[in-house]
Design an enzyme around this catalytic site. Structure first.
Site: not given
Length: 348
Positions: A17, A50, A141
């Protein structure tokens, strides 16, 4: 002669992240002058930042839709798959829902890494989906310059129990279900500074599913919930505060953290995302030490749930946490908005 172990992190410029575009830059990207399409059945969109979108399909049922993907934060292919899947599924739990299905998003540098390695990555993602009780039902992919994996996840939730990050109330206590420091420990590992006794700690933390979120949803006194990921604790708490019109006080000593994070910070094991995070929202935060900044802005990958809980619901939250093998204590509280104070203040 055995072939050398693959180090996936050497094939990407970012990690987990920490790859996220900074909040400041993201605001520019998402800004639009176009009139937004209004759909009364869209209960949660992107107005409040959110964790997922929620759509009312009738009879008190909402469909949750979310996606998350990133580049490797660990070297082991199977673990990378586990972490990416756990992180993506977390957004459903953060809304108070239960996942029902996932499809994979895979980018792979086929000229650099063998397809057998990608297979191991997918196997890790499939393993976590099975733990969550859902199928990895398909995917898409592409040939990409760096390895990327994520999921698009569908979930369900009672429309009466959707947990948004914009409904917190003054007087709520704050709870965090996983320790901070994931970015710090993974950076220490990348720099070959991680001590033997700490190997695997960050990986196992990242691979813990946030299943308790589906149970916390049944408690009306849980007024807001989100998961702490790439923007760090302060970034995601600031989203709760701004969306809900409240302010926060954090008790630094009460915040759970992985072992020896302060030592690793002192050794320079701070991911690049930490500085980008602070640059985006540091002006909203009260005085804090450099050490506090490095931990509280540390980008988490597959981090814990952050809950805002009314006082009369604290015992219920702690009871559910205990059922999942966790012991939770408040790390701070929310207050009414006061322009004389910072959005978030840090106390010892």
């Amino acid at each position: 002669m055995a072939s050398p172990a693959i180090r996936l992190t050497q094939y990407s410029h970012g990690a987990g992240c920490g790859c996220k575009i900074s909040p400041k830059v993201l605001d520019k990207i998402l800004h639009t002058e176009q009139q937004k399409f209004f759909d009364p059945r869209l209960l949660v969109g992107n107005e409040t930042r959110d964790d997922a979108a929620v759509y009312d399909i009738g009879n008190g049922v909402g469909i949750i839709s979310t996606t998350d993907f990133f580049m490797p934060i660990v070297d082991d292919p199977f673990d990378f798959g586990r972490i990416a899947a756990t992180n993506a599924i977390s957004d459903v739990y953060a809304m108070g829902g239960k996942p029902i299905m996932a499809i994979a998003i895979l980018g792979w540098p086929i000229d650099k890494l063998a397809p057998e390695i990608a297979q191991q990555v997918i196997e890790g993602g499939r393993y976590v989906c099975q733990q969550a009780g859902i199928s990895l039902a398909g995917g898409h992919s592409i040939d990409a310059p760096e390895p990327i994996l994520g999921l698009a996840v569908t979930g369900i939730v009672s429309t009466e129990q959707v947990k948004k990050n914009s409904a917190a109330k003054p007087g709520c206590k704050l709870f965090l279900t996983k320790p901070l420091g994931i970015g710090i420990l993974t950076t220490a590992e990348k720099k070959s500074k991680l001590r033997p006794e700490h190997r695997g700690l960050a990986t196992e933390t990242m691979c813990q599913l946030n299943k308790p979120g589906a149970d916390f949803a049944h408690i009306p006194g849980v007024t807001a919930m989100t998961d702490v990921t790439g923007f760090g604790l302060l970034g995601h708490l600031s989203e709760i505060c701004q969306g809900s019109g409240v302010q926060a006080i954090l008790h630094y000593s009460a915040i759970p953290r992985l072992p020896a994070v302060e030592d690793y910070i002192a050794e320079g094991c701070v991911p690049g995302g930490t500085g980008r995070n602070f640059d985006s929202y540091g002006h909203l935060i009260g005085n804090m030490s450099d050490l506090q900044k490095q931990l509280l802005c540390d980008p988490q990958t597959s981090g814990g749930l952050l809950l805002a809980v009314l006082p009369d619901a604290e015992a219920d939250v702690q009871a559910i946490a205990a059922q999942h093998g966790m012991t939770l204590s408040p790390i701070g509280e929310l207050t009414s908005a006061d322009s004389r104070r910072a959005l978030i203040e840090i106390v010892v």
